[in-house]
Motif scaffolding. Sequence first.
Motif, short mmCIF file in Angstrom:
data_model
loop_
_atom_site.label_atom_id
_atom_site.label_comp_id
_atom_site.label_asym_id
_atom_site.label_seq_id
_atom_site.Cartn_x
_atom_site.Cartn_y
_atom_site.Cartn_z
N ASP A 227 114.42 47.16 51.81
CA ASP A 227 114.82 45.82 51.38
C ASP A 227 114.61 45.65 49.87
OD1 ASP A 227 115.43 45.25 53.93
OD2 ASP A 227 113.55 44.20 54.41
N GLN B 282 107.23 52.21 60.29
CA GLN B 282 108.54 51.56 60.36
C GLN B 282 108.59 50.32 59.47
OE1 GLN B 282 108.99 50.95 64.57
NE2 GLN B 282 109.76 53.03 64.94
N ARG B 283 107.53 49.49 59.53
CA ARG B 283 107.50 48.29 58.69
C ARG B 283 107.49 48.65 57.21
NH1 ARG B 283 103.72 46.44 62.61
NH2 ARG B 283 101.99 46.95 61.20
N TYR B 284 106.74 49.70 56.86
CA TYR B 284 106.65 50.10 55.46
C TYR B 284 108.01 50.58 54.94
CZ TYR B 284 105.39 52.78 51.31
OH TYR B 284 105.35 53.27 50.04
N GLU C 70 104.49 51.93 64.22
CA GLU C 70 104.94 50.60 63.80
C GLU C 70 104.65 50.34 62.33
OE1 GLU C 70 102.95 48.07 66.52
OE2 GLU C 70 104.42 48.35 68.15
N GLN C 71 103.49 50.80 61.85
CA GLN C 71 103.17 50.62 60.43
C GLN C 71 104.17 51.37 59.55
OE1 GLN C 71 98.94 50.88 59.10
NE2 GLN C 71 98.50 51.17 61.29
N GLU D 43 111.01 49.88 56.18
CA GLU D 43 111.94 48.76 56.15
C GLU D 43 111.72 47.89 54.91
OE1 GLU D 43 111.29 46.80 59.82
OE2 GLU D 43 112.31 48.33 61.05
N ALA D 44 110.45 47.69 54.55
CA ALA D 44 110.14 46.88 53.36
C ALA D 44 110.64 47.56 52.09
CB ALA D 44 108.63 46.63 53.27
#
Length: 338
Positions: free
Chosen positions: A338, A330-332, A327-328, A334-335
């Motif tokens: 963006d 994936q969030r990284y 999850e970490q 995705e950020a």
Amino acid sequence: MAIKHLRTAFASQYQPGQPARLVAGEALQEPGGDYEALHKQMKRLFNSKPGKKYGRFSDDVGECPFSAWLKDYLEEKQTFAAMTDRLFGQWQELLNGSQEEFDGHLMVVHDALADSEVVYLFVLETDSAMRFDGSQKLDATDVLSLSRLNLAVRIELDDWRDGKDGDNYMTLVHARGTGDPGELFIRLCAFTNSVDVEKETTTFLDAVEAFAKTSEPEKAGEVRAKAYEFCKDQHALGEPVAIEALSSYLDESQPERFKEFASKTVEMPETGVLHPDHRKVKKLVRIAGSGGGMSVSFSSDLVNQAVYYDRDKDALTITRLPKALREQLQRYLEARED
């Protein structure tokens, strides 16, 4: 467990080069209650402390007389109060020469266990706390720390008097950062290091690894895990690893198998007892490393199952990532997109 005798003294040295101050309490016989609770907590901290040293009393009784005083007390040639008077006096003299500031309580405990007797010396530290006084005014006060123990020694009296464990009847806690007072405490205890923990750790690891390789591949991991668990349990009890007991634990059906194998494979001490560092023994069940901004740790059982190492490319491939790590990542990502 029962405390036969206990006594404390507060010593302070705030101006190196000036005489240290010492205030001794009353010598207590079987104090019970809160003293037992405090002692139990200090023993718990003592047992859990990593990096302990093992040894014996110094032969230089003139420079380190504690062993002579203790012997006289045990032979009833002097009282516990008289013995601790001498000990506290020497502690004050040693602190007179300290080049660093110090304050702390020295607690001496003669502890009668179910099957043995032990003497402890603890240097108790303090924590700052806040309270409201009787007038509801905020007041700062010092309380005994129940979570820190950086200087302490345990003397196995039966082993010392009977010569059972050779030169290993003393166990010392001497944490880093204790500086000059820490060295003075070692002199006070008359402690001499007689065990090479680094060497005995290597001996333990080599013996277990070689023994594991004699087992079937699927059982080798079980051997390593059981050896580590046994070592960890002994550490929690504050006890070394007896090879005979470990051998029985590893194979109940053939309790002598590991002991006989180890005696032929590695150089074992005559006592049949090792003092491995349980932190390094963890290598039996975990593979870990860090550097270059990266830290990796995983169970050795996962090699070639969820973790694959390519020697030619010096590359590590990890599958079945932990949920939190995935999850970490994936969030990284995705950020960044963006």
